[in-house]
Scaffold this active site. Structure first.
Site, PDB file in Angstrom:
ATOM      1  CG  HIS A   1      -1.871   3.081  -7.300  1.00 46.51           C
ATOM      2  ND1 HIS A   1      -2.170   4.400  -7.056  1.00 46.51           N
ATOM      3  CD2 HIS A   1      -2.175   2.861  -8.605  1.00 46.51           C
ATOM      4  CE1 HIS A   1      -2.647   4.952  -8.158  1.00 46.51           C
ATOM      5  NE2 HIS A   1      -2.647   4.044  -9.112  1.00 46.51           N
TER       6      HIS A   1
ATOM      7  CD  GLU B   1      -1.864   4.567  -3.402  1.00 44.14           C
ATOM      8  OE1 GLU B   1      -2.584   4.904  -4.351  1.00 44.14           O
ATOM      9  OE2 GLU B   1      -0.618   4.479  -3.489  1.00 44.14           O
TER      10      GLU B   1
ATOM     11  CB  CYS C   1      -0.130   6.337 -10.354  1.00 38.94           C
ATOM     12  SG  CYS C   1      -1.068   5.662 -11.748  1.00 38.94           S
TER      13      CYS C   1
END
EC number: 4.3.2.10
Length: 197
Positions: free
Chosen positions: A175, A177, A77
Site C-alpha cells: 500500500h 498510500e 493490493c
C-alpha cells in the site's frame, strides 16, 4: 491532471485520496466509464476478497473497460491481483491483463502477512529515488509468484513478486498510500510517468 480512482465498493479509496492530496493532486472516485476513460492516470485500489470484488466489477461492467485503457493504470493490493488471470481466493477469474495466477501463502508462514517488509530487485521508473530494501506496508494472504512481469520482489517465507508491469499497466502488492514518504514517492512517480506506452 485528471486522476480517476476506480470505485467498485472494495477499495481503500479515502487513503488513496488523502495521499494524492498530500502530494498536491486531486483525484475523482468514480465508476463512470467516461470519467475513467478520459483520465490521465487511473488508480485501481482494492481491499477485501477477490471473488466478491470481481462480482462487483462484473456488475459495473468494469471488466470490459479496464483491459482497454491506454493511459497508465496502477493496481494496488487486491487491485493488482485482480489484474491477473486468476486468484485462488474464492476461485476468482481475474481481468487477465497479466498472464499469471495469484496463489495463497503456505501454512509455513503466518497469514495474512501484515506490516512492514522490504522490496528489492527494483526495475522500473516507478521506483525512481527509491532504494533497494526500502520498507513498504503490506496486508495480504495471497501473492503473485515470481514471474516475467516482476519489477520488485519481497521475501516472506519465499521470494515473491510485489510489483508488476506490462505496457501501461502497473501493480503493487503493498500500500503506497500507507507506506510513508517512500510510498508517496512511488505514487508521485506513477503520476509523472509518460502517458505513452
Amino acid at each position: 491532471m485528471k486522476i480517476a480512482i476506480i470505485d467498485y465498493g472494495a477499495g481503500n479509496v479515502q487513503s488513496v485520496l488523502f495521499a494524492l492530496n498530500r502530494l498536491g493532486y486531486e483525484g475523482e472516485v468514480t465508476s463512470n466509464w467516461e470519467v475513467i476513460s478520459n483520465a490521465d492516470k487511473v488508480i485501481f485500489p482494492g481491499v477485501g476478497e477477490a471473488s466478491s470484488a470481481m462480482k462487483m466489477i462484473l456488475n459495473l461492467g468494469l471488466d470490459k473497460l479496464i483491459p482497454t485503457l491506454n493511459q497508465p493504470v496502477l493496481g494496488i493490493c487486491l487491485g493488482m491481483q485482480l489484474l491477473c488471470n486468476y486468484s485462488e481466493e474464492g476461485n476468482a477469474k481475474g481481468l487477465g491483463i497479466f498472464d499469471i495466477d495469484v496463489v495463497k501463502f503456505t501454512s509455513e508462514v503466518k497469514v495474512p502477512q501484515m506490516g512492514w517488509n522490504t522490496i528489492k530487485n527494483l526495475k522500473s521508473d516507478l521506483f525512481k529515488d527509491i532504494k533497494e530494501d526500502e520498507f513498504m506496508y503490506l496486508v495480504h494472504s495471497y501473492y503473485v509468484p515470481k514471474c516475467e512481469y516482476a519489477i520488485a520482489t519481497t521475501e516472506y517465507g519465499i521470494e515473491y513478486t510485489t510489483a508488476i508491469h506490462k505496457d501501461n499497466f502497473y501493480g503493487v502488492q503493498f500500500h503506497p498510500e500507507k507506506s510513508g514518504i517512500y510510498g508517496e514517492q512511488i505514487l508521485k512517480n506513477f503520476l509523472i510517468l509518460n502517458s505513452k506506452i
